[in-house]
Scaffold this motif. Structure first.
Motif, PDB file in Angstrom:
ATOM      1  N   ARG A  68       0.834  -1.210   0.000  1.00  0.00           N
ATOM      2  CA  ARG A  68       0.000   0.000   0.000  1.00  0.00           C
ATOM      3  C   ARG A  68       0.865   1.256   0.000  1.00  0.00           C
ATOM      4  O   ARG A  68       0.686   2.150  -0.816  1.00  0.00           O
ATOM      5  CB  ARG A  68      -0.948  -0.003   1.210  1.00  0.00           C
ATOM      6  N   GLU A  69       1.815   1.335   0.927  1.00  0.00           N
ATOM      7  CA  GLU A  69       2.753   2.464   1.006  1.00  0.00           C
ATOM      8  C   GLU A  69       4.174   1.940   0.828  1.00  0.00           C
ATOM      9  O   GLU A  69       4.476   0.816   1.238  1.00  0.00           O
ATOM     10  CB  GLU A  69       2.649   3.158   2.358  1.00  0.00           C
ATOM     11  N   LEU A  70       5.035   2.795   0.251  1.00  0.00           N
ATOM     12  CA  LEU A  70       6.406   2.355  -0.018  1.00  0.00           C
ATOM     13  C   LEU A  70       7.306   3.585  -0.073  1.00  0.00           C
ATOM     14  O   LEU A  70       7.402   4.250  -1.102  1.00  0.00           O
ATOM     15  CB  LEU A  70       6.461   1.596  -1.356  1.00  0.00           C
ATOM     16  N   SER A  71       7.960   3.910   1.039  1.00  0.00           N
ATOM     17  CA  SER A  71       8.837   5.072   1.073  1.00  0.00           C
ATOM     18  C   SER A  71       9.651   5.069   2.367  1.00  0.00           C
ATOM     19  O   SER A  71       9.400   4.269   3.278  1.00  0.00           O
ATOM     20  CB  SER A  71       8.041   6.376   0.980  1.00  0.00           C
ATOM     21  N   LYS A  72      10.600   6.002   2.443  1.00  0.00           N
ATOM     22  CA  LYS A  72      11.401   6.137   3.661  1.00  0.00           C
ATOM     23  C   LYS A  72      10.613   6.767   4.800  1.00  0.00           C
ATOM     24  O   LYS A  72      11.001   6.657   5.963  1.00  0.00           O
ATOM     25  CB  LYS A  72      12.650   6.981   3.375  1.00  0.00           C
ATOM     26  N   THR A  73       9.510   7.430   4.479  1.00  0.00           N
ATOM     27  CA  THR A  73       8.745   8.149   5.502  1.00  0.00           C
ATOM     28  C   THR A  73       7.547   7.366   6.025  1.00  0.00           C
ATOM     29  O   THR A  73       6.770   7.886   6.821  1.00  0.00           O
ATOM     30  CB  THR A  73       8.256   9.505   4.953  1.00  0.00           C
ATOM     31  N   VAL A  74       7.388   6.126   5.600  1.00  0.00           N
ATOM     32  CA  VAL A  74       6.262   5.303   6.057  1.00  0.00           C
ATOM     33  C   VAL A  74       6.305   5.150   7.578  1.00  0.00           C
ATOM     34  O   VAL A  74       7.356   4.882   8.160  1.00  0.00           O
ATOM     35  CB  VAL A  74       6.314   3.910   5.384  1.00  0.00           C
ATOM     36  N   LYS A  75       5.157   5.318   8.199  1.00  0.00           N
ATOM     37  CA  LYS A  75       5.018   5.094   9.635  1.00  0.00           C
ATOM     38  C   LYS A  75       4.448   3.699   9.873  1.00  0.00           C
ATOM     39  O   LYS A  75       3.535   3.271   9.168  1.00  0.00           O
ATOM     40  CB  LYS A  75       4.090   6.138  10.268  1.00  0.00           C
ATOM     41  N   GLY A  76       4.971   3.008  10.865  1.00  0.00           N
ATOM     42  CA  GLY A  76       4.479   1.670  11.164  1.00  0.00           C
ATOM     43  C   GLY A  76       4.794   0.659  10.082  1.00  0.00           C
ATOM     44  O   GLY A  76       3.984  -0.242   9.803  1.00  0.00           O
ATOM     45  N   GLY A  77       5.965   0.795   9.480  1.00  0.00           N
ATOM     46  CA  GLY A  77       6.349  -0.113   8.402  1.00  0.00           C
ATOM     47  C   GLY A  77       6.467  -1.565   8.867  1.00  0.00           C
ATOM     48  O   GLY A  77       6.881  -1.837   9.992  1.00  0.00           O
ATOM     49  N   LEU A  78       6.104  -2.471   7.964  1.00  0.00           N
ATOM     50  CA  LEU A  78       6.157  -3.901   8.270  1.00  0.00           C
ATOM     51  C   LEU A  78       7.534  -4.500   8.000  1.00  0.00           C
ATOM     52  O   LEU A  78       7.820  -5.617   8.410  1.00  0.00           O
ATOM     53  CB  LEU A  78       5.106  -4.643   7.434  1.00  0.00           C
ATOM     54  N   GLY A  79       8.371  -3.746   7.293  1.00  0.00           N
ATOM     55  CA  GLY A  79       9.698  -4.218   6.926  1.00  0.00           C
ATOM     56  C   GLY A  79      10.326  -3.253   5.943  1.00  0.00           C
ATOM     57  O   GLY A  79       9.789  -2.169   5.691  1.00  0.00           O
ATOM     58  N   GLU A  80      11.462  -3.665   5.381  1.00  0.00           N
ATOM     59  CA  GLU A  80      12.213  -2.827   4.466  1.00  0.00           C
ATOM     60  C   GLU A  80      12.255  -3.437   3.072  1.00  0.00           C
ATOM     61  O   GLU A  80      12.339  -4.662   2.918  1.00  0.00           O
ATOM     62  CB  GLU A  80      13.653  -2.672   4.955  1.00  0.00           C
TER      63      GLU A  80
END
Length: 231
Positions: free
Chosen positions: A149-161
Protein backbone atom coordinates in the motif's frame (compact mmCIF):
# COMPACT_ATOMS: atom_id res chain seq x y z
CA UNK A 1 11.27 -15.03 -24.13
CA UNK A 2 14.22 -14.67 -21.73
CA UNK A 3 13.78 -12.62 -18.59
CA UNK A 4 14.67 -8.95 -18.90
CA UNK A 5 16.80 -7.76 -16.00
CA UNK A 6 17.98 -4.23 -15.23
CA UNK A 7 20.76 -3.14 -12.87
CA UNK A 8 20.65 0.50 -11.78
CA UNK A 9 24.26 1.70 -11.56
CA UNK A 10 24.33 5.30 -12.78
CA UNK A 11 24.93 7.05 -9.46
CA UNK A 12 28.15 8.40 -8.03
CA UNK A 13 27.93 6.51 -4.74
CA UNK A 14 29.81 9.28 -2.96
CA UNK A 15 28.87 8.11 0.54
CA UNK A 16 31.07 5.02 0.20
CA UNK A 17 34.05 7.21 -0.61
CA UNK A 18 35.39 5.24 -3.58
CA UNK A 19 36.69 6.64 -6.86
CA UNK A 20 34.99 4.01 -9.06
CA UNK A 21 31.25 3.38 -9.42
CA UNK A 22 29.97 1.72 -6.26
CA UNK A 23 28.89 -1.40 -8.13
CA UNK A 24 32.55 -2.10 -8.95
CA UNK A 25 33.52 -2.21 -5.27
CA UNK A 26 35.42 -5.43 -4.55
CA UNK A 27 34.05 -7.92 -2.05
CA UNK A 28 36.11 -10.16 0.20
CA UNK A 29 35.92 -13.06 -2.27
CA UNK A 30 37.50 -10.97 -5.04
CA UNK A 31 34.31 -10.36 -7.01
CA UNK A 32 32.81 -6.93 -7.43
CA UNK A 33 29.30 -6.21 -6.18
CA UNK A 34 28.05 -6.28 -9.76
CA UNK A 35 29.87 -9.51 -10.65
CA UNK A 36 28.18 -11.10 -7.64
CA UNK A 37 24.86 -9.87 -9.05
CA UNK A 38 25.60 -11.30 -12.50
CA UNK A 39 26.53 -14.66 -10.95
CA UNK A 40 23.26 -14.69 -9.00
CA UNK A 41 21.29 -13.74 -12.12
CA UNK A 42 22.84 -16.55 -14.16
CA UNK A 43 22.20 -19.05 -11.35
CA UNK A 44 18.51 -18.16 -11.19
CA UNK A 45 17.67 -17.32 -14.80
CA UNK A 46 20.36 -19.00 -16.90
CA UNK A 47 23.08 -17.62 -19.13
CA UNK A 48 20.57 -16.26 -21.68
CA UNK A 49 19.06 -13.75 -19.24
CA UNK A 50 19.10 -10.32 -20.89
CA UNK A 51 20.83 -7.83 -18.58
CA UNK A 52 20.73 -4.08 -19.14
CA UNK A 53 22.80 -1.78 -16.95
CA UNK A 54 21.83 1.87 -16.46
CA UNK A 55 25.14 3.74 -16.42
CA UNK A 56 26.21 7.32 -15.80
CA UNK A 57 29.13 8.09 -13.50
CA UNK A 58 32.41 6.75 -14.95
CA UNK A 59 30.36 4.53 -17.24
CA UNK A 60 33.39 3.34 -19.20
CA UNK A 61 34.58 1.24 -16.23
CA UNK A 62 31.28 -0.66 -16.05
CA UNK A 63 31.09 -1.10 -19.83
CA UNK A 64 34.64 -2.50 -19.87
CA UNK A 65 33.88 -4.89 -17.01
CA UNK A 66 30.59 -6.24 -18.46
CA UNK A 67 30.79 -6.03 -22.26
CA UNK A 68 28.15 -8.75 -22.62
CA UNK A 69 25.46 -6.49 -21.15
CA UNK A 70 23.30 -3.88 -22.84
CA UNK A 71 23.53 -0.31 -21.60
CA UNK A 72 21.19 2.61 -21.08
CA UNK A 73 22.75 5.99 -20.36
CA UNK A 74 21.32 8.36 -17.77
CA UNK A 75 23.06 11.53 -18.90
CA UNK A 76 21.62 13.34 -15.86
CA UNK A 77 23.08 10.86 -13.38
CA UNK A 78 24.41 13.68 -11.20
CA UNK A 79 21.05 15.50 -11.12
CA UNK A 80 18.50 12.68 -10.88
CA UNK A 81 17.77 9.69 -8.70
CA UNK A 82 16.77 6.07 -9.35
CA UNK A 83 13.29 7.00 -10.58
CA UNK A 84 14.69 8.50 -13.78
CA UNK A 85 17.26 5.73 -14.29
CA UNK A 86 14.53 3.10 -14.05
CA UNK A 87 12.26 5.12 -16.35
CA UNK A 88 14.96 5.14 -19.03
CA UNK A 89 15.54 1.41 -18.69
CA UNK A 90 11.84 0.51 -18.87
CA UNK A 91 11.36 2.71 -21.93
CA UNK A 92 14.26 0.93 -23.62
CA UNK A 93 13.01 -2.55 -22.71
CA UNK A 94 11.21 -4.98 -24.99
CA UNK A 95 7.63 -6.05 -24.40
CA UNK A 96 7.15 -8.06 -21.23
CA UNK A 97 7.93 -7.59 -17.58
CA UNK A 98 11.23 -6.38 -16.16
CA UNK A 99 13.12 -7.44 -13.04
CA UNK A 100 15.43 -4.78 -11.66
CA UNK A 101 17.83 -4.29 -8.80
CA UNK A 102 19.95 -1.53 -7.34
CA UNK A 103 23.57 -1.90 -8.39
CA UNK A 104 24.85 -1.81 -4.82
CA UNK A 105 23.01 -4.80 -3.30
CA UNK A 106 24.90 -7.86 -2.08
CA UNK A 107 22.39 -10.67 -1.70
CA UNK A 108 21.84 -14.39 -1.33
CA UNK A 109 21.48 -16.16 -4.72
CA UNK A 110 18.33 -17.82 -3.40
CA UNK A 111 16.63 -14.40 -3.39
CA UNK A 112 16.53 -14.47 -7.19
CA UNK A 113 15.54 -18.13 -7.31
CA UNK A 114 12.55 -17.19 -5.15
CA UNK A 115 11.87 -14.17 -7.32
CA UNK A 116 11.99 -16.26 -10.49
CA UNK A 117 8.87 -18.16 -9.43
CA UNK A 118 6.93 -14.90 -9.16
CA UNK A 119 8.40 -13.59 -12.42
CA UNK A 120 7.18 -16.78 -14.10
CA UNK A 121 3.57 -15.84 -13.29
CA UNK A 122 4.22 -12.21 -14.34
CA UNK A 123 3.28 -10.72 -10.98
CA UNK A 124 4.70 -7.36 -9.91
CA UNK A 125 6.57 -7.56 -6.62
CA UNK A 126 8.95 -5.87 -4.20
CA UNK A 127 11.38 -8.06 -2.24
CA UNK A 128 11.29 -7.21 1.47
CA UNK A 129 12.98 -7.94 4.76
CA UNK A 130 10.58 -8.02 7.69
CA UNK A 131 13.32 -8.66 10.27
CA UNK A 132 14.19 -4.98 10.70
CA UNK A 133 12.70 -1.55 10.06
CA UNK A 134 15.34 1.22 10.03
CA UNK A 135 14.49 4.90 9.80
CA UNK A 136 16.83 5.48 6.85
CA UNK A 137 15.50 2.62 4.71
CA UNK A 138 12.51 2.33 2.35
CA UNK A 139 9.67 0.80 4.35
CA UNK A 140 6.27 -0.58 3.37
CA UNK A 141 2.75 -1.30 4.56
CA UNK A 142 0.12 -3.56 3.04
CA UNK A 143 -3.61 -3.41 2.37
CA UNK A 144 -6.24 -5.87 3.58
CA UNK A 145 -5.39 -8.27 0.74
CA UNK A 146 -1.69 -8.27 1.56
CA UNK A 147 -0.50 -6.15 -1.39
CA UNK A 148 1.87 -3.19 -0.98
CA UNK A 149 0.00 0.00 0.00
CA UNK A 150 2.75 2.46 1.01
CA UNK A 151 6.41 2.35 -0.02
CA UNK A 152 8.84 5.07 1.07
CA UNK A 153 11.40 6.14 3.66
CA UNK A 154 8.75 8.15 5.50
CA UNK A 155 6.26 5.30 6.06
CA UNK A 156 5.02 5.09 9.63
CA UNK A 157 4.48 1.67 11.16
CA UNK A 158 6.35 -0.11 8.40
CA UNK A 159 6.16 -3.90 8.27
CA UNK A 160 9.70 -4.22 6.93
CA UNK A 161 12.21 -2.83 4.47
CA UNK A 162 12.47 -3.03 0.70
CA UNK A 163 15.80 -4.61 -0.26
CA UNK A 164 16.20 -3.28 -3.81
CA UNK A 165 15.10 -6.30 -5.91
CA UNK A 166 11.80 -5.73 -7.73
CA UNK A 167 9.69 -6.73 -10.72
CA UNK A 168 7.07 -4.97 -12.81
CA UNK A 169 4.75 -7.17 -14.84
CA UNK A 170 4.03 -6.76 -18.54
CA UNK A 171 0.55 -5.38 -17.79
CA UNK A 172 1.80 -2.90 -15.17
CA UNK A 173 4.89 -1.56 -16.94
CA UNK A 174 3.27 1.26 -18.92
CA UNK A 175 1.57 2.69 -15.84
CA UNK A 176 4.81 2.59 -13.87
CA UNK A 177 6.69 4.37 -16.67
CA UNK A 178 4.09 7.14 -16.69
CA UNK A 179 4.39 7.64 -12.95
CA UNK A 180 8.20 7.57 -13.03
CA UNK A 181 8.05 10.35 -15.61
CA UNK A 182 5.84 12.41 -13.29
CA UNK A 183 7.81 12.16 -10.06
CA UNK A 184 10.51 14.64 -9.06
CA UNK A 185 14.03 14.16 -10.38
CA UNK A 186 15.33 13.40 -6.88
CA UNK A 187 12.66 10.81 -6.08
CA UNK A 188 13.54 7.15 -5.71
CA UNK A 189 11.75 4.71 -8.02
CA UNK A 190 9.66 3.58 -5.05
CA UNK A 191 7.70 6.83 -5.36
CA UNK A 192 6.67 5.81 -8.87
CA UNK A 193 5.54 2.41 -7.60
CA UNK A 194 3.58 4.03 -4.78
CA UNK A 195 1.77 6.39 -7.16
CA UNK A 196 1.01 3.56 -9.60
CA UNK A 197 -0.53 1.58 -6.74
CA UNK A 198 -2.56 4.57 -5.59
CA UNK A 199 -3.67 5.94 -8.96
CA UNK A 200 -3.53 2.97 -11.35
CA UNK A 201 -4.51 0.15 -9.03
CA UNK A 202 -1.33 -1.86 -9.42
CA UNK A 203 -1.22 -5.00 -7.27
CA UNK A 204 2.33 -5.37 -5.99
CA UNK A 205 3.21 -8.34 -3.80
CA UNK A 206 5.77 -8.15 -1.01
CA UNK A 207 8.13 -11.12 -1.42
CA UNK A 208 9.64 -11.97 1.93
CA UNK A 209 13.35 -12.81 1.88
CA UNK A 210 13.96 -12.13 5.57
CA UNK A 211 15.61 -15.54 5.95
CA UNK A 212 18.25 -14.59 3.35
CA UNK A 213 20.97 -11.96 3.41
CA UNK A 214 20.61 -8.76 1.41
CA UNK A 215 22.69 -5.66 2.12
CA UNK A 216 22.53 -2.36 0.25
CA UNK A 217 26.07 -0.99 0.41
CA UNK A 218 25.94 2.75 1.09
CA UNK A 219 28.67 3.11 3.69
CA UNK A 220 31.90 1.34 4.66
CA UNK A 221 30.13 -0.43 7.54
CA UNK A 222 27.56 -1.83 5.08
CA UNK A 223 30.39 -3.32 3.04
CA UNK A 224 31.88 -4.89 6.16
CA UNK A 225 28.49 -6.36 7.07
CA UNK A 226 27.96 -7.70 3.55
CA UNK A 227 31.33 -9.41 3.57
CA UNK A 228 30.59 -11.02 6.92
CA UNK A 229 27.15 -12.23 5.82
CA UNK A 230 28.05 -13.89 2.57
CA UNK A 231 31.58 -15.13 3.30
Amino acid sequence: MSTQIVILAAGMGSRLGRSLPKSLTELSDGRTIMQQQFDNIHQAFGKDAKVTIVVGYKLEYIIDAFPEASFVYNEQYDQTNTSKSLMRALRASSSGGVLWMNGDVVFDPVALERAAKVVARDQSFVSVNTAKVSDEEVKYTTDAEGYIRELSKTVKGGLGEAVGINYVSSRDKAALVRQLARVDDQDYFERGIELAIEQNGLLVEPIDISDLYAVEVDFAEDLERANLLFS
